[in-house]
Scaffold this motif. Structure first.
Motif, PDB file in Angstrom:
ATOM      1  N   UNK A   9       0.704 -34.505  34.111  1.00  0.00           N
ATOM      2  CA  UNK A   9       0.945 -34.399  35.556  1.00  0.00           C
ATOM      3  C   UNK A   9      -0.271 -33.809  36.264  1.00  0.00           C
ATOM      4  N   UNK A  10      -0.925 -32.863  35.620  1.00  0.00           N
ATOM      5  CA  UNK A  10      -2.077 -32.215  36.236  1.00  0.00           C
ATOM      6  C   UNK A  10      -3.287 -33.140  36.255  1.00  0.00           C
ATOM      7  N   UNK A  11      -3.568 -33.767  35.117  1.00  0.00           N
ATOM      8  CA  UNK A  11      -4.766 -34.610  35.027  1.00  0.00           C
ATOM      9  C   UNK A  11      -4.682 -35.817  35.954  1.00  0.00           C
ATOM     10  N   UNK A  12      -3.479 -36.308  36.217  1.00  0.00           N
ATOM     11  CA  UNK A  12      -3.326 -37.463  37.108  1.00  0.00           C
ATOM     12  C   UNK A  12      -3.708 -37.139  38.546  1.00  0.00           C
ATOM     13  N   UNK A  13      -3.779 -35.861  38.907  1.00  0.00           N
ATOM     14  CA  UNK A  13      -4.081 -35.484  40.287  1.00  0.00           C
ATOM     15  C   UNK A  13      -5.544 -35.082  40.490  1.00  0.00           C
ATOM     16  N   UNK A  14      -6.352 -35.263  39.459  1.00  0.00           N
ATOM     17  CA  UNK A  14      -7.752 -34.850  39.545  1.00  0.00           C
ATOM     18  C   UNK A  14      -8.547 -35.720  40.510  1.00  0.00           C
ATOM     19  N   UNK A  15      -9.432 -35.077  41.282  1.00  0.00           N
ATOM     20  CA  UNK A  15     -10.315 -35.827  42.178  1.00  0.00           C
ATOM     21  C   UNK A  15     -11.513 -36.402  41.447  1.00  0.00           C
ATOM     22  N   UNK A  16     -11.874 -35.787  40.322  1.00  0.00           N
ATOM     23  CA  UNK A  16     -12.994 -36.264  39.510  1.00  0.00           C
ATOM     24  C   UNK A  16     -12.536 -36.353  38.067  1.00  0.00           C
ATOM     25  N   UNK A  17     -12.889 -37.447  37.384  1.00  0.00           N
ATOM     26  CA  UNK A  17     -12.493 -37.651  35.994  1.00  0.00           C
ATOM     27  C   UNK A  17     -13.726 -37.833  35.119  1.00  0.00           C
ATOM     28  N   UNK A  18     -13.703 -37.158  33.987  1.00  0.00           N
ATOM     29  CA  UNK A  18     -14.807 -37.229  33.036  1.00  0.00           C
ATOM     30  C   UNK A  18     -14.267 -37.676  31.692  1.00  0.00           C
ATOM     31  N   UNK A  19     -14.906 -38.699  31.086  1.00  0.00           N
ATOM     32  CA  UNK A  19     -14.499 -39.206  29.784  1.00  0.00           C
ATOM     33  C   UNK A  19     -15.516 -38.737  28.749  1.00  0.00           C
ATOM     34  N   UNK A  20     -15.141 -37.717  28.026  1.00  0.00           N
ATOM     35  CA  UNK A  20     -16.037 -37.006  27.116  1.00  0.00           C
ATOM     36  C   UNK A  20     -15.918 -37.594  25.709  1.00  0.00           C
ATOM     37  N   UNK A  21     -16.459 -38.802  25.540  1.00  0.00           N
ATOM     38  CA  UNK A  21     -16.262 -39.538  24.289  1.00  0.00           C
ATOM     39  C   UNK A  21     -17.437 -39.414  23.335  1.00  0.00           C
ATOM     40  N   UNK A  22     -18.243 -38.387  23.482  1.00  0.00           N
ATOM     41  CA  UNK A  22     -19.398 -38.186  22.618  1.00  0.00           C
ATOM     42  C   UNK A  22     -19.330 -36.822  21.960  1.00  0.00           C
ATOM     43  N   UNK A  23     -19.907 -36.731  20.780  1.00  0.00           N
ATOM     44  CA  UNK A  23     -19.986 -35.443  20.097  1.00  0.00           C
ATOM     45  C   UNK A  23     -21.264 -34.703  20.454  1.00  0.00           C
ATOM     46  N   UNK A  24     -22.048 -35.255  21.355  1.00  0.00           N
ATOM     47  CA  UNK A  24     -23.333 -34.670  21.731  1.00  0.00           C
ATOM     48  C   UNK A  24     -23.210 -33.845  23.006  1.00  0.00           C
ATOM     49  N   UNK A  25     -23.553 -32.563  22.926  1.00  0.00           N
ATOM     50  CA  UNK A  25     -23.561 -31.731  24.130  1.00  0.00           C
ATOM     51  C   UNK A  25     -24.623 -32.180  25.105  1.00  0.00           C
TER      52      UNK A  25
END
Length: 294
Positions: A154-170
Motif C-alpha cells: 500500500x505504501x510503495x504504490x503511493x510513491x512519487x518516485x520509483x527506483x528499481x534496484x536490480x544490481x548488486x553494485x553500489x
C-alpha cells in the motif's frame, strides 16, 4: 525537503539513505518506535535486523529521534529548506500524515526477490545468525508486502518516485541516484511547464480518438484560458482549407510532450507563423538498471 524511503525487505532503503546522507548532505530522522509489528517471532526477523541496520546509518544528533510522526513533522516544518531523510515509514497512517506536507517526497525501491534474499543472507551473517532458505524468505516477503496489518505494498504504490534496484553494485545504484537527482526542488512543486502539461494529460483522457489521445491547454500570462482534446469539432475549417487553428488565433509558443508522425510538417507551419515550438523535458520519476551479465 524530507525524503521518505519505503520498499521490500532488503530492497535497498538504507543504501539510498546512506548515499543521500554522505553525498548530498541529508540528515537522518528517526522514529523511536521503529516497527511495532514484527514479521516473524524469530531473532532473524527482517524488521528486527532492519532496525539494527538503521543504527549504522551516519547520524550524531539526539534531537533527530522522535516519539511521534507529528513531532518529526513539527521539527521539519521549521527547517523545511534543509535536507532530511527517513526510512521509518511503517503504516498508512504515518504516510498520510507525511503526504499532507508540501516538502515531503516518497521514494519506493524494489529489487528481484532472489537478490533481496542474498542481501538478507549477508545481513544475517553480519549478525551471526543462520539465514533462512529461499522458500521461508519468500513467505516472509509476502507477509511483509501483502499482510492486512503490516503489508507495505500500500505504501510503495503511493510513491512519487520509483527506483528499481536490480544490481548488486553500489556504484550503479549511486549513478542511478545521481541521475534521478532526488533533491531537485521541482519534485516538490511542479514548474509551470509541468503543471500545464499535467492538465493537458488529464484533458487527453476525455478523447475517444482511436489512434492517439491528445490533450491541450491554452495559457496566457500563466493563466489557463481553455483546455481541450483531439476529435472532430463542429463548424471549424478543415486543415486542407487553411484551418490550422493554432497558427490563426495568435498563440506565440507551443510546448509538447511526445512527438507525432507529422512533426516536420507541423513544425514548418508553426515556424512560418512565427510560433516557437519546444519539447517538454520533465524530471525523471523512475530509474531502472540491471546487474552486469557475468
Amino acid at each position: 525537503m524530507l525524503i521518505g524511503i519505503c520498499g521490500g525487505i532488503c530492497a535497498g532503503k538504507h543504501a539510498i539513505a546512506e548515499y543521500l546522507i554522505r553525498e548530498q548532505g541529508f540528515e537522518l530522522l528517526q522514529l523511536a518506535n521503529k516497527n511495532p509489528l514484527p514479521i516473524t517471532n524469530e531473532l532473524r526477523d527482517p524488521a528486527r535486523l532492519e532496525k539494527s541496520e538503521t543504527k549504522s546509518l551516519p547520524s550524531h544528533k539526539d534531537e533527530t529521534v522522535f516519539e511521534t510522526v507529528d513531532s518529526l513533522l513539527d521539527f521539519v516544518t521549521k527547517r523545511w529548506t534543509e535536507h532530511w531523510v527517513t526510512t521509518d515509514i511503517w503504516d498508512h497512517t504515518t504516510l498520510d500524515r507525511l503526504l499532507l506536507r508540501p516538502f515531503f517526497l516518497l521514494v519506493s525501491v524494489d529489487a528481484p526477490v532472489s537478490l533481496r534474499w542474498q542481501r538478507f543472507r549477508d545481513r544475517c551473517s553480519r549478525q551471526q545468525l543462520d539465514p533462512p532458505d529461499l522458500e521461508k524468505f519468500v513467505m516472509w516477503n509476502d507477509r511483509h508486502l501483502y499482510d492486512r496489518e503490516i503489508g507495505r505494498a500500500y505504501l510503495t504504490d503511493r510513491a512519487q518516485v520509483r527506483l528499481f534496484n536490480a544490481s548488486s553494485s553500489l556504484e550503479e545504484l549511486h549513478a542511478a541516484l545521481k541521475r534521478l537527482d532526488l533533491s531537485n526542488d521541482e519534485r516538490l512543486r511542479p514548474t509551470w511547464d509541468q503543471y500545464f502539461m499535467q492538465l493537458a494529460s488529464l484533458a487527453a483522457q476525455r478523447s475517444n480518438c482511436m489512434k492517439r489521445r491528445v490533450g491541450c491547454v491554452i495559457v496566457r500570462d500563466r493563466r489557463v484560458i481553455s483546455t481541450g482534446y483531439n476529435g472532430t469539432p463542429r463548424n471549424i475549417t478543415n486543415c486542407n482549407e487553411g484551418g490550422f487553428k493554432i497558427a490563426q488565433v495568435g498563440i506565440s509558443e507551443v510546448v509538447y510532450s511526445k512527438g507525432y508522425n507529422m512533426d516536420k510538417e507541423s513544425a514548418e507551419i508553426l515556424s512560418a507563423a512565427g510560433i516557437h515550438l519546444r519539447q517538454f523535458s520533465p524530471v525523471r520519476s523512475n530509474e531502472r538498471y540491471v546487474a552486469n551479465p557475468r
